[in-house]
Scaffold this active site. Structure first.
Site, PDB file in Angstrom:
ATOM      1  N   ASP A   1      35.082 -19.017 -20.016  1.00 12.73           N
ATOM      2  CA  ASP A   1      34.225 -18.184 -20.860  1.00 12.73           C
ATOM      3  C   ASP A   1      32.803 -18.267 -20.304  1.00 12.73           C
ATOM      4  O   ASP A   1      32.304 -19.365 -20.066  1.00 12.73           O
ATOM      5  CB  ASP A   1      34.250 -18.747 -22.295  1.00 12.73           C
ATOM      6  CG  ASP A   1      34.293 -17.664 -23.334  1.00 12.73           C
ATOM      7  OD1 ASP A   1      33.479 -16.746 -23.236  1.00 12.73           O
ATOM      8  OD2 ASP A   1      35.141 -17.749 -24.245  1.00 12.73           O
TER       9      ASP A   1
ATOM     10  N   HIS B   1      39.648 -15.834 -31.477  1.00 11.01           N
ATOM     11  CA  HIS B   1      39.027 -16.875 -32.291  1.00 11.01           C
ATOM     12  C   HIS B   1      38.004 -16.342 -33.284  1.00 11.01           C
ATOM     13  O   HIS B   1      37.323 -17.127 -33.933  1.00 11.01           O
ATOM     14  CB  HIS B   1      38.364 -17.893 -31.352  1.00 11.01           C
ATOM     15  CG  HIS B   1      37.253 -17.263 -30.559  1.00 11.01           C
ATOM     16  ND1 HIS B   1      37.479 -16.310 -29.587  1.00 11.01           N
ATOM     17  CD2 HIS B   1      35.908 -17.407 -30.619  1.00 11.01           C
ATOM     18  CE1 HIS B   1      36.327 -15.911 -29.086  1.00 11.01           C
ATOM     19  NE2 HIS B   1      35.357 -16.567 -29.694  1.00 11.01           N
ATOM     20  N   ASP B   2      37.859 -15.014 -33.363  1.00 12.63           N
ATOM     21  CA  ASP B   2      36.849 -14.443 -34.258  1.00 12.63           C
ATOM     22  C   ASP B   2      37.434 -13.690 -35.449  1.00 12.63           C
ATOM     23  O   ASP B   2      36.676 -13.220 -36.295  1.00 12.63           O
ATOM     24  CB  ASP B   2      35.953 -13.460 -33.471  1.00 12.63           C
ATOM     25  CG  ASP B   2      35.016 -14.162 -32.500  1.00 12.63           C
ATOM     26  OD1 ASP B   2      34.639 -15.325 -32.768  1.00 12.63           O
ATOM     27  OD2 ASP B   2      34.666 -13.555 -31.475  1.00 12.63           O
TER      28      ASP B   2
ATOM     29  N   ASN C   1      43.028 -37.905 -26.929  1.00 14.79           N
ATOM     30  CA  ASN C   1      42.421 -39.229 -27.152  1.00 14.79           C
ATOM     31  C   ASN C   1      42.238 -39.544 -28.636  1.00 14.79           C
ATOM     32  O   ASN C   1      41.511 -40.453 -29.001  1.00 14.79           O
ATOM     33  CB  ASN C   1      41.091 -39.358 -26.402  1.00 14.79           C
ATOM     34  CG  ASN C   1      40.076 -38.345 -26.905  1.00 14.79           C
ATOM     35  OD1 ASN C   1      40.429 -37.413 -27.636  1.00 14.79           O
ATOM     36  ND2 ASN C   1      38.828 -38.513 -26.535  1.00 14.79           N
TER      37      ASN C   1
ATOM     38  N   ASP D   1      44.980 -32.782 -28.836  1.00 14.49           N
ATOM     39  CA  ASP D   1      44.012 -33.877 -28.780  1.00 14.49           C
ATOM     40  C   ASP D   1      44.655 -35.080 -28.096  1.00 14.49           C
ATOM     41  O   ASP D   1      45.533 -35.728 -28.655  1.00 14.49           O
ATOM     42  CB  ASP D   1      43.599 -34.212 -30.228  1.00 14.49           C
ATOM     43  CG  ASP D   1      42.655 -35.397 -30.302  1.00 14.49           C
ATOM     44  OD1 ASP D   1      42.100 -35.777 -29.251  1.00 14.49           O
ATOM     45  OD2 ASP D   1      42.469 -35.919 -31.416  1.00 14.49           O
TER      46      ASP D   1
ATOM     47  N   ASP E   1      31.164 -13.178 -22.577  1.00 20.64           N
ATOM     48  CA  ASP E   1      30.804 -13.084 -23.989  1.00 20.64           C
ATOM     49  C   ASP E   1      29.716 -12.017 -24.176  1.00 20.64           C
ATOM     50  O   ASP E   1      28.701 -12.052 -23.464  1.00 20.64           O
ATOM     51  CB  ASP E   1      30.272 -14.468 -24.411  1.00 20.64           C
ATOM     52  CG  ASP E   1      30.092 -14.618 -25.897  1.00 20.64           C
ATOM     53  OD1 ASP E   1      31.127 -14.690 -26.590  1.00 20.64           O
ATOM     54  OD2 ASP E   1      28.948 -14.689 -26.364  1.00 20.64           O
TER      55      ASP E   1
ATOM     56  N   GLU F   1      33.656  -8.913 -23.045  1.00 22.14           N
ATOM     57  CA  GLU F   1      33.797  -8.692 -24.491  1.00 22.14           C
ATOM     58  C   GLU F   1      32.764  -7.645 -24.886  1.00 22.14           C
ATOM     59  O   GLU F   1      31.573  -7.930 -24.973  1.00 22.14           O
ATOM     60  CB  GLU F   1      33.538  -9.982 -25.268  1.00 22.14           C
ATOM     61  CG  GLU F   1      33.715  -9.783 -26.767  1.00 22.14           C
ATOM     62  CD  GLU F   1      32.953 -10.807 -27.623  1.00 22.14           C
ATOM     63  OE1 GLU F   1      33.367 -11.016 -28.771  1.00 22.14           O
ATOM     64  OE2 GLU F   1      31.944 -11.369 -27.164  1.00 22.14           O
TER      65      GLU F   1
ATOM     66  N   ASP G   1      41.272 -31.419 -26.356  1.00 17.90           N
ATOM     67  CA  ASP G   1      40.542 -31.682 -25.115  1.00 17.90           C
ATOM     68  C   ASP G   1      41.341 -31.207 -23.901  1.00 17.90           C
ATOM     69  O   ASP G   1      42.496 -30.772 -24.026  1.00 17.90           O
ATOM     70  CB  ASP G   1      40.204 -33.184 -25.001  1.00 17.90           C
ATOM     71  CG  ASP G   1      41.413 -34.052 -25.319  1.00 17.90           C
ATOM     72  OD1 ASP G   1      42.502 -33.725 -24.816  1.00 17.90           O
ATOM     73  OD2 ASP G   1      41.279 -35.025 -26.097  1.00 17.90           O
TER      74      ASP G   1
ATOM     75  N   ASP H   1      40.615 -38.217 -31.212  1.00 19.21           N
ATOM     76  CA  ASP H   1      39.326 -38.217 -31.917  1.00 19.21           C
ATOM     77  C   ASP H   1      39.244 -37.020 -32.870  1.00 19.21           C
ATOM     78  O   ASP H   1      38.179 -36.713 -33.393  1.00 19.21           O
ATOM     79  CB  ASP H   1      38.153 -38.221 -30.937  1.00 19.21           C
ATOM     80  CG  ASP H   1      38.149 -36.985 -30.045  1.00 19.21           C
ATOM     81  OD1 ASP H   1      39.084 -36.154 -30.141  1.00 19.21           O
ATOM     82  OD2 ASP H   1      37.213 -36.829 -29.228  1.00 19.21           O
TER      83      ASP H   1
HETATM   84  C1  NOJ Z   1      31.290 -13.633 -29.353  1.00 17.33           C
HETATM   85  C2  NOJ Z   1      32.217 -14.799 -29.485  1.00 17.33           C
HETATM   86  O1  NOJ Z   1      33.542 -14.344 -29.413  1.00 17.33           O
HETATM   87  C3  NOJ Z   1      31.894 -15.479 -30.794  1.00 17.33           C
HETATM   88  O2  NOJ Z   1      32.822 -16.478 -31.109  1.00 17.33           O
HETATM   89  C4  NOJ Z   1      30.500 -16.040 -30.710  1.00 17.33           C
HETATM   90  O3  NOJ Z   1      30.132 -16.577 -31.961  1.00 17.33           O
HETATM   91  C5  NOJ Z   1      29.492 -14.951 -30.333  1.00 17.33           C
HETATM   92  N1  NOJ Z   1      29.953 -14.133 -29.255  1.00 17.33           N
HETATM   93  C6  NOJ Z   1      28.203 -15.583 -29.905  1.00 17.33           C
HETATM   94  O4  NOJ Z   1      28.365 -16.207 -28.654  1.00 17.33           O
END
Ligand code: NOJ
Length: 539
Positions: free
Chosen positions: A99, A320-321, A24, A22, A201, A260, A30, A26
């Site tokens: 992405d 990230h999932d 700035n 980060d 995605d 993905e 970024d 907040d």
């Molecule tokens: C897959 C992404 O990796 C996930 O983070 C997202 O919530 C869903 N697609 C919907 O875009």
């Protein structure tokens, strides 16, 4: 190396921009923050960055709900910051992958705002609208991945629209050629800006069955996982789009796309790869593997068989999932197992995708109360599933306030272990996970055998050991991974017995192991890489 191809031979590092740095103060990471940390990434040794979405977004799904495809959100620094970031990344020979979230937009996107305004609006057919079926029922049984029916009633025009994810993420109507045209134009816009590639995605969900038939059930209950998704994903029209998309990419030098694969296995993923389709598609077995050689061995083998030496595999241990590998595979703060997996990821044949913080063994932050949950999925499925906030916590740079991520309270809490698990501390510890990763990345760059060498399994014991060979014209590498806490013997075939190996890396020793009685003994949780140069693989 003249034939080094960045996306095939290099390593791709995923950044979740809200959580990296980060600049700035907040509380949200970024682009100027990422730019500041580019030298760290150069030193780490990665070749490309995959940037999770940085477009304007109301954040119903933290960036995966986009309200303008050709802008950068001001909270990330806006377009100026993006241009500077790309420029600085390229100056350092780091490629940038964006992405592409084009199965759906945000419900705040002007296309959807117009589409929902009236049945005669020119954008009406850009989304999937349906009236009530007989007896006032939902149009069909399709579900949302984020819970409940995929159909949302919209009172303005008294019709349902379809959303595969949150109701704030309406699916685009890909059977409308105008949608395809607008998307291709947008992709061109980013290519012109110098973006090196895209991560698509849930790409295999774009097209839907033209007749909107009900999905059959696997088990009887109308929940997402219990349906066979034969009508809402993997429709044949996708190949037509992929061909056009690939032709556009190929009209620029060395551009790349990785998809993905949604709900897919090896076969599905492999199917979408090729010269008229994607360069790569994710397959997520590593994410779902238990800490057992058998699981990893089978995943590699299936990829190798499926791609039949033609397509190029890629491997993912974190994103990230999902719960971070450090939290999946260890209850303690010990990094032994993580070194074994790092060695696997960076020496197996294929492109490794790393996730920010993986290199310092970041653990998931605990999520204790429903009221703390920010991820929409966690709020729906609480307490059975607590969502994905755990793996998205701020990067741990140093022992300063908020781990050096921000001077203000970060959007998600920093893990409690940051005072001693951080980049600064691990940089100064020669035995740290970070330095182990750096060394592996260096080895991977230095010896082409790890990039394009053949993969040959050597031996595997379902619970203890996984060993394989990588071989190129003049180099041969032996990778031996002991998944067990105890010592294990690795029996070598006669071709490998000669004592002329060089030790490239081990987390447990500094010299080449002695071959004794045709075996070498691996220490508990040892990851070892040996090399022979100028090697001819014949007796
Ligand atoms: C897959 C992404 O990796 C996930 O983070 C997202 O919530 C869903 N697609 C919907 O875009």
């Amino acid at each position: 190396m003249s034939d080094f191809l960045w996306w095939r031979d290099g390593v791709i590092y995923q950044i979740y921009p809200r959580s990296f740095m980060d600049s700035n103060n907040d509380g949200i990471g970024d682009l100027p923050g990422i730019t500041k940390k580019l030298d760290y990434l150069v030193d780490l040794g990665i070749d490309a960055i995959w940037l999770s979405p940085v477009y304007p977004s109301p954040d119903a799904d933290f960036g995966y709900d986009i309200s303008d495809y050709c802008e950068i959100d001001e909270k990330f620094g806006g377009m100026k910051a993006f241009d500077e970031f790309i420029h600085q990344a390229h100056t350092r020979n780091i490629r940038v992958i964006m992405d592409l979230v084009i199965n759906h937009t945000s419900d705040q996107h002007s296309w959807f705002q117009q589409s929902r305004s009236s049945k005669t609006n020119e954008y009406r057919d850009w989304y999937i609208w349906k009236g009530k079926s007989e007896r006032n029922k939902l149009p069909n049984n399709w579900q949302s991945r984020f819970g409940g029916s995929g159909w949302e009633w919209d009172p303005t025009t008294e019709e349902f629209y379809f959303h595969m994810f949150a109701k704030e993420q309406p699916d685009l109507n890909w059977s409308n050629p105008k949608v395809v045209e607008a998307i291709l134009d947008m992709i061109k816009f980013w290519l012109e800006k110098g973006v090196d590639g895209f991560r698509l995605d849930v790409f295999n969900a774009y097209y839907k069955d033209e007749k909107f038939r009900n999905n059959p059930f696997k088990l009887g209950l109308p929940k997402f996982d219990q349906q066979k998704h034969i009508y809402d994903i993997d429709q044949p029209q996708m190949f037509h789009f992929l061909k056009e998309f690939r032709a556009l990419l190929d009209s620029y030098p060395e551009r790349y796309a990785v998809g993905e694969t949604f709900m897919g296995d090896f076969k599905t993923s492999a199917h979408y790869m090729g010269n008229n389709a994607l360069h790569a598609a994710f397959e997520f077995s590593f994410l779902n593997s238990r800490y057992k050689p058998a699981n990893f061995y089978q995943a590699i083998q299936q990829w190798e068989d499926e791609l039949a030496q033609v397509g190029w595999p890629c491997y993912v241990l974190n994103n990230h999932d999902v719960i971070r590998s450090a939290s999946r595979y260890t209850k303690s703060e010990d990094d032994g197992r993580l070194k074994v997996l790092a060695t696997l990821m960076l020496t197996v044949r294929g492109t490794p995708f790393m996730y920010y913080g993986e290199e310092i063994g970041m653990r998931d932050i605990p999520i204790n109360k429903k009221s703390d949950v920010l991820d929409p999925v966690g709020r729906v499925f609480w307490p059975f599933y607590k969502g994905r906030d755990g793996c998205r916590s701020p990067m741990q740079w140093n022992a300063d306030k908020n781990a050096g991520f921000s001077k203000e309270i970060p959007w998600l809490p920093v893990h409690d272990n940051f005072p001693w698990r951080n980049v600064a501390k691990q940089t100064n510890d020669p035995k740290s996970l970070l330095n182990f990763y750096k060394k592996l990345l260096k080895i991977r760059k230095e010896y082409p055998v790890f990039q394009n060498g053949m993969y040959m399994p050597l031996t595997y014991d379902p619970k203890k050991i996984l060993a394989y060979i990588r071989q190129s014209n003049d180099q041969i590498a032996l990778i031996a991974l002991n998944f067990n806490k105890k010592e294990v013997a690795l029996v070598l075939s006669s071709q490998l017995l000669k004592d002329d190996w060089k030790l490239l890396i081990s987390n447990k020793r500094d010299t080449v192991p002695k071959i004794f009685d045709r075996k070498i003994t691996l220490f508990g949780n040892e990851a070892m890489v040996l090399l022979k140069q100028d090697h001819q693989f014949s007796e």
